[in-house]
Design an enzyme around this catalytic site. Structure first.
Site, PDB file in Angstrom:
ATOM      1  N   LYS A 120      16.204 -98.858 154.587  1.00  0.00           N
ATOM      2  CA  LYS A 120      18.038 -98.483 154.586  1.00  0.00           C
ATOM      3  C   LYS A 120      18.010 -97.459 156.890  1.00  0.00           C
ATOM      4  O   LYS A 120      18.573 -97.742 157.254  1.00  0.00           O
ATOM      5  CB  LYS A 120      19.073 -97.835 153.391  1.00  0.00           C
ATOM      6  CG  LYS A 120      18.375 -98.683 152.029  1.00  0.00           C
ATOM      7  CD  LYS A 120      19.040 -97.705 150.891  1.00  0.00           C
ATOM      8  CE  LYS A 120      18.584 -96.758 150.936  1.00  0.00           C
ATOM      9  NZ  LYS A 120      17.258 -96.947 150.070  1.00  0.00           N
ATOM     10  N   ARG A 142      25.201 -94.461 144.130  1.00  0.00           N
ATOM     11  CA  ARG A 142      24.163 -94.815 143.363  1.00  0.00           C
ATOM     12  C   ARG A 142      24.729 -94.603 142.916  1.00  0.00           C
ATOM     13  O   ARG A 142      23.342 -94.970 141.514  1.00  0.00           O
ATOM     14  CB  ARG A 142      23.221 -93.679 144.101  1.00  0.00           C
ATOM     15  CG  ARG A 142      22.270 -93.857 144.734  1.00  0.00           C
ATOM     16  CD  ARG A 142      21.253 -93.119 145.139  1.00  0.00           C
ATOM     17  NE  ARG A 142      19.732 -93.328 145.434  1.00  0.00           N
ATOM     18  CZ  ARG A 142      19.808 -92.790 146.940  1.00  0.00           C
ATOM     19  NH1 ARG A 142      20.510 -92.343 147.562  1.00  0.00           N
ATOM     20  NH2 ARG A 142      18.140 -93.577 147.231  1.00  0.00           N
ATOM     21  N   ARG A 174       4.322 -94.476 154.070  1.00  0.00           N
ATOM     22  CA  ARG A 174       6.284 -93.435 155.273  1.00  0.00           C
ATOM     23  C   ARG A 174       5.387 -91.882 155.458  1.00  0.00           C
ATOM     24  O   ARG A 174       5.143 -91.501 154.608  1.00  0.00           O
ATOM     25  CB  ARG A 174       6.868 -93.377 154.242  1.00  0.00           C
ATOM     26  CG  ARG A 174       8.046 -93.179 155.663  1.00  0.00           C
ATOM     27  CD  ARG A 174       9.694 -93.185 154.851  1.00  0.00           C
ATOM     28  NE  ARG A 174       9.583 -92.936 153.156  1.00  0.00           N
ATOM     29  CZ  ARG A 174      10.668 -93.520 152.672  1.00  0.00           C
ATOM     30  NH1 ARG A 174      11.673 -93.944 153.329  1.00  0.00           N
ATOM     31  NH2 ARG A 174      10.642 -93.123 151.478  1.00  0.00           N
ATOM     32  N   ARG A 189       6.967 -87.547 153.056  1.00  0.00           N
ATOM     33  CA  ARG A 189       8.267 -86.868 151.755  1.00  0.00           C
ATOM     34  C   ARG A 189       7.504 -86.002 150.462  1.00  0.00           C
ATOM     35  O   ARG A 189       6.858 -87.337 150.330  1.00  0.00           O
ATOM     36  CB  ARG A 189       9.083 -87.744 151.720  1.00  0.00           C
ATOM     37  CG  ARG A 189      10.411 -87.881 152.521  1.00  0.00           C
ATOM     38  CD  ARG A 189      11.376 -89.109 152.931  1.00  0.00           C
ATOM     39  NE  ARG A 189      12.093 -89.543 151.298  1.00  0.00           N
ATOM     40  CZ  ARG A 189      12.345 -90.599 151.262  1.00  0.00           C
ATOM     41  NH1 ARG A 189      13.560 -90.496 152.618  1.00  0.00           N
ATOM     42  NH2 ARG A 189      13.335 -90.524 150.305  1.00  0.00           N
ATOM     43  N   ARG A 199      11.999 -93.910 141.094  1.00  0.00           N
ATOM     44  CA  ARG A 199      13.616 -94.322 141.683  1.00  0.00           C
ATOM     45  C   ARG A 199      13.561 -95.466 141.709  1.00  0.00           C
ATOM     46  O   ARG A 199      15.191 -95.957 141.701  1.00  0.00           O
ATOM     47  CB  ARG A 199      12.701 -93.858 143.332  1.00  0.00           C
ATOM     48  CG  ARG A 199      12.672 -92.276 143.421  1.00  0.00           C
ATOM     49  CD  ARG A 199      12.372 -91.665 144.724  1.00  0.00           C
ATOM     50  NE  ARG A 199      12.845 -92.667 145.275  1.00  0.00           N
ATOM     51  CZ  ARG A 199      11.817 -92.185 146.992  1.00  0.00           C
ATOM     52  NH1 ARG A 199      10.521 -92.058 146.814  1.00  0.00           N
ATOM     53  NH2 ARG A 199      12.495 -92.742 147.971  1.00  0.00           N
TER      54      ARG A 199
HETATM   55  P1  AP5 Z   1      13.083 -96.464 155.511  1.00  0.00           P
HETATM   56  O1  AP5 Z   1      13.743 -97.006 156.565  1.00  0.00           O
HETATM   57  O2  AP5 Z   1      12.616 -95.014 155.132  1.00  0.00           O
HETATM   58  O3  AP5 Z   1      13.825 -96.766 154.227  1.00  0.00           O
HETATM   59  P2  AP5 Z   1      14.805 -96.363 153.069  1.00  0.00           P
HETATM   60  O4  AP5 Z   1      15.437 -97.494 152.238  1.00  0.00           O
HETATM   61  O5  AP5 Z   1      15.823 -95.308 153.655  1.00  0.00           O
HETATM   62  O6  AP5 Z   1      14.184 -95.496 152.171  1.00  0.00           O
HETATM   63  P3  AP5 Z   1      14.356 -94.109 151.025  1.00  0.00           P
HETATM   64  O7  AP5 Z   1      12.508 -93.658 150.731  1.00  0.00           O
HETATM   65  O8  AP5 Z   1      14.791 -93.588 152.272  1.00  0.00           O
HETATM   66  O9  AP5 Z   1      15.401 -94.699 150.649  1.00  0.00           O
HETATM   67  P4  AP5 Z   1      16.044 -94.099 148.926  1.00  0.00           P
HETATM   68  O10 AP5 Z   1      16.925 -94.360 148.907  1.00  0.00           O
HETATM   69  O11 AP5 Z   1      15.109 -93.712 148.916  1.00  0.00           O
HETATM   70  O12 AP5 Z   1      16.069 -92.235 149.292  1.00  0.00           O
HETATM   71  P5  AP5 Z   1      17.370 -91.037 150.191  1.00  0.00           P
HETATM   72  O13 AP5 Z   1      16.639 -90.492 151.429  1.00  0.00           O
HETATM   73  O14 AP5 Z   1      18.851 -92.314 150.675  1.00  0.00           O
HETATM   74  O15 AP5 Z   1      12.050 -97.011 155.611  1.00  0.00           O
HETATM   75  C1  AP5 Z   1      10.722 -97.189 154.424  1.00  0.00           C
HETATM   76  C2  AP5 Z   1       8.776 -97.403 155.110  1.00  0.00           C
HETATM   77  O16 AP5 Z   1       9.070 -98.897 154.513  1.00  0.00           O
HETATM   78  C3  AP5 Z   1       9.614 -96.117 156.262  1.00  0.00           C
HETATM   79  O17 AP5 Z   1       7.651 -96.330 156.335  1.00  0.00           O
HETATM   80  C4  AP5 Z   1       9.693 -97.283 157.396  1.00  0.00           C
HETATM   81  O18 AP5 Z   1       7.990 -97.450 158.991  1.00  0.00           O
HETATM   82  C5  AP5 Z   1       8.505 -98.906 156.349  1.00  0.00           C
HETATM   83  N1  AP5 Z   1       9.979-100.104 157.028  1.00  0.00           N
HETATM   84  C6  AP5 Z   1      10.934-100.250 156.987  1.00  0.00           C
HETATM   85  N2  AP5 Z   1      11.800-101.454 157.382  1.00  0.00           N
HETATM   86  C7  AP5 Z   1      10.283-101.820 157.536  1.00  0.00           C
HETATM   87  C8  AP5 Z   1      10.270-103.797 157.540  1.00  0.00           C
HETATM   88  N3  AP5 Z   1      11.387-104.456 157.836  1.00  0.00           N
HETATM   89  N4  AP5 Z   1       8.783-104.414 157.288  1.00  0.00           N
HETATM   90  C9  AP5 Z   1       7.951-103.021 157.580  1.00  0.00           C
HETATM   91  N5  AP5 Z   1       8.524-102.090 157.155  1.00  0.00           N
HETATM   92  C10 AP5 Z   1       9.289-101.007 157.202  1.00  0.00           C
HETATM   93  O19 AP5 Z   1      17.434 -90.151 148.898  1.00  0.00           O
HETATM   94  C11 AP5 Z   1      16.076 -89.339 148.368  1.00  0.00           C
HETATM   95  C12 AP5 Z   1      17.122 -89.034 147.334  1.00  0.00           C
HETATM   96  O20 AP5 Z   1      17.768 -87.778 147.244  1.00  0.00           O
HETATM   97  C13 AP5 Z   1      17.139 -89.404 145.823  1.00  0.00           C
HETATM   98  O21 AP5 Z   1      15.560 -90.016 145.150  1.00  0.00           O
HETATM   99  C14 AP5 Z   1      17.463 -89.364 145.392  1.00  0.00           C
HETATM  100  O22 AP5 Z   1      16.600 -88.052 144.565  1.00  0.00           O
HETATM  101  C15 AP5 Z   1      18.831 -88.112 145.512  1.00  0.00           C
HETATM  102  N6  AP5 Z   1      19.652 -88.873 146.063  1.00  0.00           N
HETATM  103  C16 AP5 Z   1      20.013 -89.488 147.373  1.00  0.00           C
HETATM  104  N7  AP5 Z   1      21.374 -89.299 147.313  1.00  0.00           N
HETATM  105  C17 AP5 Z   1      22.198 -89.536 146.064  1.00  0.00           C
HETATM  106  C18 AP5 Z   1      23.399 -89.797 145.310  1.00  0.00           C
HETATM  107  N8  AP5 Z   1      24.087 -90.824 145.834  1.00  0.00           N
HETATM  108  N9  AP5 Z   1      22.972 -89.696 144.809  1.00  0.00           N
HETATM  109  C19 AP5 Z   1      22.386 -88.915 143.732  1.00  0.00           C
HETATM  110  N10 AP5 Z   1      20.685 -88.881 144.382  1.00  0.00           N
HETATM  111  C20 AP5 Z   1      20.874 -89.023 145.314  1.00  0.00           C
END
Ligand code: AP5
Length: 603
Positions: free
Chosen positions: A102, A178, A213, A242, A253
């Protein structure tokens, strides 16, 4: 009847007691609860991610909450496409499992489309880094790979969405909603995206992506040890991990994501777009880019003034019609005849909903609008209002180059029972003599016809059928069915149909069985619904209103008298399906959903 206590308490609130919804189906609201975690939280022994506000996405987007705003230029590459269409810029949601990419895609979307990127993960990490009260509360949940409680996240998102830049440039919501309850919060505030993108990546790949990552705290760039290794040794030496990127936490997660995914997707079922995220990131972006360009194109088409409401001129050359947007329920709906503004208001509302449904590929549609002038059960029913509504719809499609057939059923039945429903008497003639504008739409793009398979010509693109209805002894459904069969996948729109089953006389014209007839009648979906609500058995005062405009939910409003003598409509609740009488009553009484139903006086 209502229990007396309930009745008097409703009176005492200066709101009329309770609505009458005898016609409503018994479809019920399926309730689902959020699986977001709200309990306590383990602490983590890992301390890999530096407590730095220079977290990855802080650097590449606007990252602000409350009064704190951190803006660091993403050094955008490539051409920016203006995402605004009139006053309505592009609104996008992106979802997917942890590490589905994402953040990576958001970076590219922001570069290309200039949307304001709102990532709840980033907003929360910024709070944690700054050591705010919210951050301290959120930290333990995040470190454990669990969802932060809704009340924290939702308030944060709403604040961010309400900022001027998001309103002007459009937004890209990443990581929210979410849970089902978060999706509900947005629905209740009528915050809806134009498209809901879901990145689909197999589990085993996700775990690997998380573990590999790495984040650059200086540039905010996301790396992956294998997939996207850092360019230099210097960068490599400063990369951070992270806290929640351990195998164990990724699995937790992922599990939480899966539990919630379906409920959220169902909220956006008509705008969801699943994209294979297990491909090179450039390839994924190409697909997202063309999707968003298409959404923009469709919106431009829809927003063209001529496509919203054609400017219709009457014989005195006065123009009425024109672009309009939903502004809440108009007041003084019991004043008859309705003012031109009120009529225009509803025509626009119906037209916008119908166009959205057709653009969405729906083909069997119905409009049900029951303002007093369009309710044949009231003395103030006006056929002219129905005709005007039909004209607005037909001219709008004709303006778009479509051939529209406006159909009114002819005489039905046999012998003494030959004839047509009173409500439709003379309708066809009125349509033929109406003013269809100066540019010759009638005869070219608009034709008048009847109901039946013979009415379907090859060049017809859309059929608008005026109030098709069964009469005692005569059933229109066979003719209608033959017509829709012949129309195939061309849109057929029924305006105020009355297809409830009525007794046949001799069975003539009712070759289809009752179940089949009912099933067929139910195959038309509402693209628009509006009904005023009254206390059982009365038609005054107005209690409230129920409205649905495709693709949005059913909205229930209560009418409230104001001390100044004015009135207003206040939204009480929204429903994914048409609410039944009990649900409406409960909402008026402020009862929570799903409470055991009690007998009520509503008919
Ligand atoms: P990356 O682009 O970083 O993936 P991402 O989908 O953004 O992953 P996140 O881990 O950030 O998502 P998440 O939803 O778990 O975390 P968030 O920060 O929102 O890519 C990942 C890796 O893959 C990288 O190394 C990249 O280089 C590689 N990659 C990307 N594309 C690729 C491709 N095409 N091919 C190969 N490799 C690739 O949330 C974190 C925490 O915050 C949650 O766990 C929760 O505790 C809290 N939180 C956030 N939002 C809420 C909500 N709405 N309600 C409650 N808690 C929440």
């Amino acid at each position: 009847m209502f229990p007396t206590s309930t009745f008097s308490s409703l009176h005492s609130t200066n709101v009329t007691p309770t609505p009458s919804l005898s016609y409503l189906s018994t479809s019920s609201l399926s309730s689902s609860s959020s699986t977001s975690s709200s309990s306590s939280s383990p602490s983590s022994s890992l301390s890999l991610l530096q407590s730095s506000c220079l977290h990855r996405r802080h650097l590449r987007s606007f990252c602000a909450f409350g009064d704190t705003q951190l803006r660091i230029d993403p050094k955008s590459k490539g051409l920016k496409v203006t995402c605004s269409v009139g006053s309505e810029p592009l609104k996008v949601m992106i979802s997917g499992a942890p590490a589905s990419g994402k953040g990576t895609q958001c970076e590219l979307i922001v570069q290309k489309f200039g949307l304001v990127h709102i990532s709840t993960g980033d907003l929360l990490r910024a709070e944690v880094s700054s050591g705010t009260e919210i951050g301290n509360k959120a930290k333990e949940f995040m470190n454990a790979g669990r969802l932060v409680p809704d009340e924290i996240v939702t308030a944060m998102v709403m604040t961010r969405l309400s900022r001027q830049d998001a309103k002007e440039k459009g937004w890209l919501l990443d990581g929210y909603p979410r849970s089902f309850s978060q999706a509900q919060s947005l629905e209740e505030l009528k915050i809806r995206p134009d498209v809901y993108i879901v990145l689909d990546v197999p589990d085993e790949i996700l775990v690997n992506r998380c573990i590999g990552r790495r984040l650059d705290p200086v540039t905010g760039k996301i790396y992956h040890l294998k997939n996207f290794p850092p360019e230099t040794e210097e960068i490599k030496s400063r990369l951070v991990i992270r806290r929640d990127d351990t195998e164990e936490k990724v699995k937790s997660r992922l599990e939480i994501y899966k539990k919630n995914a379906e409920a959220i997707s169902s909220t956006y079922s008509n705008i969801v777009k699943k994209i294979n995220g297990n491909r090179p990131k450039e390839e994924i972006f190409k697909e997202i880019e063309s999707l968003l360009l298409q959404v923009q194109k469709d919106r431009v088409k829809m927003m063209k003034p001529g496509n919203i409401i054609p400017e219709i001129k009457n014989k005195k050359n006065q123009v009425y019609g024109g672009q309009d947007n939903w502004r809440g329920i108009p007041t003084k709906l019991n004043n008859i005849p309705h003012s031109r503004e009120i009529r225009k208001y509803f025509y626009t509302d119906v037209l916008e909903a119908t166009q959205r449904a057709i653009n969405d590929g729906r083909t069997r549609l119905k409009v049900e609008i029951n303002i007093p002038e369009l309710n044949p059960e009231m003395d103030v029913y006006r056929i002219g209002t129905l005709m005007e509504l039909v004209r607005v719809l037909a001219l709008s499609f004709a303006d778009d180059g479509k051939h529209v057939k406006v159909c009114v059923q002819g005489s039905m039945g046999e012998g003494a029972l030959i004839g047509m429903p009173l409500q439709l008497a003379g309708t066809r003639q009125i349509l033929e003599f109406m003013d269809w504008g100066d540019y010759g739409a009638m005869g070219n793009f608009i034709k008048i016809g009847s109901v039946g398979s013979k009415e379907v010509d090859e060049q017809d693109d859309i059929f608008v059928i005026v109030a098709p209805q069964n009469a005692v002894g005569n059933c229109i459904i066979d003719d209608l069915k033959a017509m829709t069969d012949a129309a195939g996948n061309r849109p057929v729109i029924l305006i105020n149909p009355r297809l409830k089953d009525l007794p046949g006389s001799s069975g003539v014209m009712q070759t289809m069985g009752r179940d089949k007839r009912l099933e067929y009648a139910a195959s038309f979906e509402n693209c628009y619904f509006f009904r005023l609500l009254y206390y059982a058995g009365t038609q005054y005062p107005i209690m409230g209103a129920l409205r649905m405009s495709f693709p949005y939910r059913y909205e229930l409003y209560k009418r409230v008298d104001e001390p100044s003598g004015k009135e207003k409509y206040v939204i009480l609740s929204t429903f994914p399906e048409r609410p039944d009488t009990d649900e409406v009553n409960d909402a008026f009484l402020g009862k929570p959903r799903n409470k055991t139903k009690e007998a009520s006086g509503i008919w």
